[in-house]
Structures are given as C-alpha cells and as structure tokens.
Design an enzyme around this catalytic site. Structure first.
Site, PDB file in Angstrom:
ATOM      1  N   ASP A 193      55.760  55.190  60.606  1.00 22.48           N
ATOM      2  CA  ASP A 193      56.672  54.650  61.811  1.00 22.48           C
ATOM      3  C   ASP A 193      55.876  53.429  62.200  1.00 22.48           C
ATOM      4  OD1 ASP A 193      58.881  56.675  61.490  1.00 22.48           O
ATOM      5  OD2 ASP A 193      57.025  57.744  61.938  1.00 22.48           O
ATOM      6  N   HIS A 212      58.169  61.918  64.396  1.00 20.06           N
ATOM      7  CA  HIS A 212      58.662  61.289  63.246  1.00 20.06           C
ATOM      8  C   HIS A 212      60.117  61.797  63.145  1.00 20.06           C
ATOM      9  CE1 HIS A 212      59.166  59.537  59.337  1.00 20.06           C
ATOM     10  NE2 HIS A 212      59.526  60.424  58.916  1.00 20.06           N
TER      11      HIS A 212
HETATM   12  C1  LMR Z   1      61.078  58.627  55.818  1.00 23.20           C
HETATM   13  O1  LMR Z   1      60.835  58.308  57.200  1.00 23.20           O
HETATM   14  O2  LMR Z   1      61.202  57.821  55.069  1.00 23.20           O
HETATM   15  C2  LMR Z   1      61.318  60.012  55.539  1.00 23.20           C
HETATM   16  O3  LMR Z   1      61.063  61.088  56.686  1.00 23.20           O
HETATM   17  C3  LMR Z   1      62.982  60.158  55.165  1.00 23.20           C
HETATM   18  C4  LMR Z   1      63.269  61.684  55.157  1.00 23.20           C
HETATM   19  O4  LMR Z   1      64.262  61.919  55.379  1.00 23.20           O
HETATM   20  O5  LMR Z   1      62.673  62.171  54.089  1.00 23.20           O
END
Ligand code: LMR
Length: 300
Positions: A136, A164
């Site tokens: 992120d 996250h």
């Molecule tokens: C991401 O942020 O790319 C992953 O966490 C998305 C997911 O839901 O697998």
C-alpha cells in the site's frame, strides 16, 4: 527475487524453503526445478516440502504467503479458517526456526493473521512478527509520482496507517519529493487538496480490487516486490531520512491499542525497527516550514 539478491542484497547467499499444501506438491516441485534452472549464484539450496516442520527448520526469515483464499465479503469466516492454519505454522516456527527468526505475514487479513501467529508462538519476540503494508505504501508513492509526473524513486515518506484493507489510511501529509535541490513537501507541490483528501486515498485503498478486476487475479509481482522491500529495509536498514510503513506490534504510540499489529511509519537500523515518533515528525515539519520560509524570502 530472493534468489537474485533483491531481498537481502547481492552478497548474501540464500537457501530457500518453500512450503505448500499436499495438492500443490507437484507444482512446488516444478517451482523448485525452475529455481535451480535459474542458476542463481546466490542460491545455495532449495527445499520444497509439504511438511511444515521441515519447512521451518532453522529458518532466519519466514514469509507467510499462505492462508485460506481471500474472497470478497465477510472477514469473519476467513479469520476462523486462518486461525487453524496460523496456529499450526506458529508452533512449527516457534519450535524449529531460528529463535530470532523474523516473520512477515502477507496473507489476508495480514494484521490479524500476524496477531494469531504471535499468540501461538509466544517465544518468538513480539518485535519479530510483522505484516505487509509496504504494498500500500508503494502504491501511495506511485499515485503521487503519477500526479506530479516525477519519478517514483524521488517520492518518499508517505505513511500507511492501520491495516492492509480498504479502510487503511494513506497519509501524504509528511511526504516529500526530491526536486534535485532538496526535498519539497507533497502538500506544497500538489495544489489540488481535494484530490489528496479524496481520490488519492480511495485509489490506494481500492488498488487491489482494481488489479483483480483488470487481471482477474490478485496482485502478485507488486506484492512480491513489496515483501522484498519490507525485509530488505528491516534487515539492512532504511535509507537516511526515510521511513517506511510496516505492520508492527503497537507499543501504544499514536494512541493505538498496545499489542495490536498496526501499520506505522518505521525506521530500521541493524535489523530492528522503531516507530517514527510523532515528536520527530513534528520536528521534520518545522524544519520544512523553515526551509519554505527561507525559499520564499529569496523570491522577493
Ligand atoms: C491487493 O491489495 O492487491 C490484494 O490484497 C487484493 C486481494 O484481495 O487479494
């Protein structure tokens, strides 16, 4: 990436242990073949196994990618399924890994999986168990670099607060851009505060979903790269003047409940992270305001 030196540097030989579930054993063998065929000078061994004890034996670093597959919707079911998985892996790590093993949890919901791991591996020091929000963080750097048309490597010190998930908070209030003749605050360079306060935040929060929609698969390469960034900075240190975001054990800083795994701005040195203190952040801001005053006075 690990075998090529991207995680631990180009002088650090590695032995990679890979663990997967029984139905994936054959696939794992194929991955091992590919790793060996890569002829990586740093790769001193590969263990591909479905036995959690063999996988954890003597490891210095554990990257926990596995978990029950994440789907849209309620996290409660996911947490329930992951408790079982993480409980077993936690005890194997506690009993068989190096006592100072550094752990990075990637699988959803990463902060809570890390918390479960911490609970079932009480002998692993709290500060050795972390979760991934560097993905992120890197996404936030990219958003700013695109908005300002500058190279992503020149942007630093965004912060990801929390988890996250789509309620994480990306914060560009202390971020700066290297303009060649010093760093400038992003808040000065982006005059469109509306964008910073809305779109920037939702773009980072929902980037994972956007990738799934486009690729019909979760992000993979950027997650792997972020995991390497996380471990590299933790072990080799953050560059001077730079903090990064890591999900770590809260010591109550910034009013966050002690003991939660929460993403903070951290600086790392000699293999240890510390939460970048609010007072220091205020001092950085004061120094930038002073610099701004000097710069503006030169304009007259
Ligand atoms: C991401 O942020 O790319 C992953 O966490 C998305 C997911 O839901 O697998």
């Amino acid at each position: 990436m690990i075998a090529g030196g991207q995680m631990l540097g180009s002088n650090q030989p590695v032995i990679i242990h890979m663990l997967d579930i029984e139905p994936a054993a054959e696939i794992l063998k194929g991955v091992k073949m590919e790793l060996l065929d890569g002829a990586f000078p740093l790769l001193k061994g590969v263990i591909a196994t479905t036995d959690v004890i063999e996988a954890c034996q003597g490891v210095d670093i554990a990257i926990m990618l596995g978990g029950f597959p994440h789907r849209k919707g309620d996290n409660k079911d996911l947490i329930f399924k992951n408790v079982g998985i993480y409980k077993a892996q936690a005890s194997a790590l506690e009993q068989h890994a190096d006592p100072n093993c550094k752990v990075l949890v990637v699988a959803h919901p990463a902060n809570t999986n890390a918390l479960i791991l911490k609970k079932f591996a009480p002998l692993i020091p709290d500060e050795n168990i972390t979760s991934l929000t560097r993905l992120d963080h890197n996404r936030a750097l990219n958003q700013i670099s695109e908005a300002l048309n500058v190279h992503v490597g020149d942007v630093r010190n965004v912060i990801i607060w929390g988890n996250h998930s789509s309620n994480l908070y990306p914060d560009a209030n202390h971020a700066t851009v290297d303009m060649g003749a010093g760093h400038k605050p992003v808040r000065e360079l982006i005059s469109d505060y509306q964008w910073l306060n809305t779109e920037f935040i939702t773009n980072v929060q929902h980037r994972g979903e956007a990738i799934i929609k486009a690729r019909r698969l979760s992000s993979s390469f950027s997650t792997a790269s972020a995991a390497c960034d996380h471990m590299r900075d933790w072990i080799l240190g953050t560059p001077k003047g730079t903090w990064v975001s890591m999900g770590v054990h809260s010591d109550g800083s910034y009013g966050i409940q002690p003991g939660l795994i929460y993403s903070f701005p951290v600086i790392c040195e000699k293999g240890e992270w510390s939460i970048f203190a609010k007072e220091k952040m205020d001092a950085v801001e004061r120094a930038l305001v002073e610099e701004k005053t000097v710069a503006y006075s030169c304009l007259h």
